[in-house]
Design an enzyme around this catalytic site. Structure first.
Site, PDB file in Angstrom:
ATOM      1  N   ASP A  67     -38.904 -25.844 -12.971  1.00  0.00           N
ATOM      2  CA  ASP A  67     -40.371 -25.433 -12.839  1.00  0.00           C
ATOM      3  C   ASP A  67     -41.217 -25.873 -13.890  1.00  0.00           C
ATOM      4  O   ASP A  67     -40.724 -26.415 -15.007  1.00  0.00           O
ATOM      5  CB  ASP A  67     -40.571 -23.837 -12.468  1.00  0.00           C
ATOM      6  CG  ASP A  67     -39.726 -23.233 -13.549  1.00  0.00           C
ATOM      7  OD1 ASP A  67     -39.234 -23.796 -14.470  1.00  0.00           O
ATOM      8  OD2 ASP A  67     -39.446 -21.733 -13.155  1.00  0.00           O
ATOM      9  N   ASN A 136     -38.344  -9.485 -11.491  1.00  0.00           N
ATOM     10  CA  ASN A 136     -38.683  -8.935 -10.208  1.00  0.00           C
ATOM     11  C   ASN A 136     -37.931  -9.807  -9.092  1.00  0.00           C
ATOM     12  O   ASN A 136     -38.172  -9.860  -7.778  1.00  0.00           O
ATOM     13  CB  ASN A 136     -40.105  -9.379  -9.703  1.00  0.00           C
ATOM     14  CG  ASN A 136     -40.486 -11.016 -10.162  1.00  0.00           C
ATOM     15  OD1 ASN A 136     -39.690 -11.388 -10.306  1.00  0.00           O
ATOM     16  ND2 ASN A 136     -41.882 -11.102  -9.783  1.00  0.00           N
ATOM     17  N   HIS A 138     -37.513 -13.044  -9.339  1.00  0.00           N
ATOM     18  CA  HIS A 138     -37.777 -14.387  -9.030  1.00  0.00           C
ATOM     19  C   HIS A 138     -36.576 -15.414  -9.874  1.00  0.00           C
ATOM     20  O   HIS A 138     -36.093 -15.335 -10.691  1.00  0.00           O
ATOM     21  CB  HIS A 138     -38.968 -14.990  -9.504  1.00  0.00           C
ATOM     22  CG  HIS A 138     -39.364 -14.944 -11.297  1.00  0.00           C
ATOM     23  ND1 HIS A 138     -40.018 -14.142 -11.745  1.00  0.00           N
ATOM     24  CD2 HIS A 138     -38.671 -15.738 -11.972  1.00  0.00           C
ATOM     25  CE1 HIS A 138     -40.139 -14.492 -13.188  1.00  0.00           C
ATOM     26  NE2 HIS A 138     -39.294 -15.339 -13.323  1.00  0.00           N
ATOM     27  N   GLU A 143     -41.423 -16.319  -6.339  1.00  0.00           N
ATOM     28  CA  GLU A 143     -41.777 -15.192  -6.682  1.00  0.00           C
ATOM     29  C   GLU A 143     -41.615 -14.327  -5.309  1.00  0.00           C
ATOM     30  O   GLU A 143     -41.422 -14.921  -4.246  1.00  0.00           O
ATOM     31  CB  GLU A 143     -43.233 -15.066  -7.080  1.00  0.00           C
ATOM     32  CG  GLU A 143     -43.672 -15.579  -8.370  1.00  0.00           C
ATOM     33  CD  GLU A 143     -43.331 -14.603  -9.622  1.00  0.00           C
ATOM     34  OE1 GLU A 143     -42.488 -13.840  -9.541  1.00  0.00           O
ATOM     35  OE2 GLU A 143     -44.206 -14.564 -10.343  1.00  0.00           O
TER      36      GLU A 143
HETATM   37  C1  GLP Z   1     -39.254 -17.552 -16.225  1.00  0.00           C
HETATM   38  C2  GLP Z   1     -38.719 -18.961 -15.703  1.00  0.00           C
HETATM   39  C3  GLP Z   1     -37.555 -18.613 -14.937  1.00  0.00           C
HETATM   40  C4  GLP Z   1     -36.438 -17.681 -15.850  1.00  0.00           C
HETATM   41  C5  GLP Z   1     -37.305 -16.312 -16.116  1.00  0.00           C
HETATM   42  C6  GLP Z   1     -36.326 -15.336 -16.880  1.00  0.00           C
HETATM   43  O1  GLP Z   1     -40.292 -17.182 -15.472  1.00  0.00           O
HETATM   44  N1  GLP Z   1     -39.608 -19.455 -14.794  1.00  0.00           N
HETATM   45  O2  GLP Z   1     -36.690 -19.781 -14.634  1.00  0.00           O
HETATM   46  O3  GLP Z   1     -35.064 -17.404 -15.278  1.00  0.00           O
HETATM   47  O4  GLP Z   1     -38.472 -16.496 -16.669  1.00  0.00           O
HETATM   48  O5  GLP Z   1     -36.576 -15.723 -18.045  1.00  0.00           O
HETATM   49  P1  GLP Z   1     -35.569 -15.135 -19.259  1.00  0.00           P
HETATM   50  O6  GLP Z   1     -34.385 -15.706 -19.220  1.00  0.00           O
HETATM   51  O7  GLP Z   1     -36.404 -15.375 -20.792  1.00  0.00           O
HETATM   52  O8  GLP Z   1     -35.312 -13.496 -18.971  1.00  0.00           O
END
Ligand code: GLP
Length: 251
Positions: A67, A136, A138, A143
């Site tokens: 992304d 949540n 995702h 989402e």
């Molecule tokens: C972001 C990214 C995701 C990631 C998520 C969790 O929103 N787009 O790909 O998995 O955050 O992040 P973290 O690893 O910092 O908890």
């Protein structure tokens, strides 16, 4: 599904790096689906080290990231393109021609999404897809919604994601409201999926995703359908699973 236990973030990072490295060693020209966030940073450090030590090479690998924020240029220090250069690509022997990330600056969003799907298709899909998990549920920036979107698409980030990601920005107002994300299609078609999670904040969503109902309201629940899913997590993230399904965890 395999759930690999680690005591802490370092252990999770080491386990996850080994899973990804074994794919690269077995198939030097593999397609790596990569992720951002705080979860993979330690894992990337291990990969950088092994590459520096000469025991791992990414020179033939191709990559496709999950992304990117809409509106951020690749040199913006909060863009995922910047994150990937800073944490991995700039420190390993990868050929930057083989690196793919959606362009946050694309003038035509629909065309960018179609281009990205065509890139993934032209590579023959993903050999191993790395995923973190949002609070949540995702994955990438897919989402919660009423269906599983298959292709790359533009998403409006939820309030919970903006809240969670504001820690990386100067203020909440600076967090982009939109992102491009790979859809669920290439993730479920990946030959292997590696999900990583660390910290008590992920305990509830991890248990719900892996053992609850499969529903687009919890995007990560689709991972239950993946034949070769490896989950690397630390004790804090696994706390609820260890309580409710201890037999599912490999120590
Ligand atoms: C972001 C990214 C995701 C990631 C998520 C969790 O929103 N787009 O790909 O998995 O955050 O992040 P973290 O690893 O910092 O908890």
């Amino acid at each position: 599904m395999r759930i690999l236990y680690a005591k802490d973030y370092e252990g999770m990072s080491f386990n996850a790096a080994k899973v990804l490295a074994s794919v690269v060693i077995n198939k030097p020209g593999c397609v790596l689906g990569l992720a951002t966030g705080s979860s993979p940073i330690g894992m990337y450090k291990n990969l950088v080290k092994w590459c520096g030590d000469g025991i791992l090479s990414f020179s033939k690998c191709r990559t496709v990231n999950l992304d990117e924020y809409v509106g951020l240029a690749p040199d913006h220090d909060m863009s995922y393109a910047y994150f990937m250069r800073d944490n991995l690509f700039g420190k390993i022997d990868i050929d930057m021609k083989n690196v793919n990330i959606p362009s946050g600056l694309a003038a035509d969003g629909d065309a960018e999404c179609a281009r990205y799907d065509a890139v993934i298709e032209s590579m023959g899909g993903v050999d191993i897809q790395l995923l973190g998990i949002g609070n949540n549920g995702h994955i990438g920036f897919n989402e919660p919604c009423d269906h599983f979107p298959l292709g790359t698409h533009k998403v409006t980030l939820t309030e919970s994601t903006i809240e969670a990601n504001k820690r990386f920005f100067a203020s909440k107002d600076d967090v982009p409201r939109y992102a491009y994300t790979m859809g669920i299609g290439p993730i479920v078609r990946a030959r292997k999926v590696l999900l990583i999670a660390s910290g008590s904040g992920k305990a509830e969503i991890l248990e719900k995703s892996l053992f609850g109902k499969v529903t687009p309201e919890v995007p990560a629940s689709i991972l239950q359908m993946i034949p070769d899913l490896v989950v690397c997590a630390d004790e804090a993230a696994l706390s609820l699973i260890l309580e409710k399904h201890p037999e599912a965890v490999e120590r």
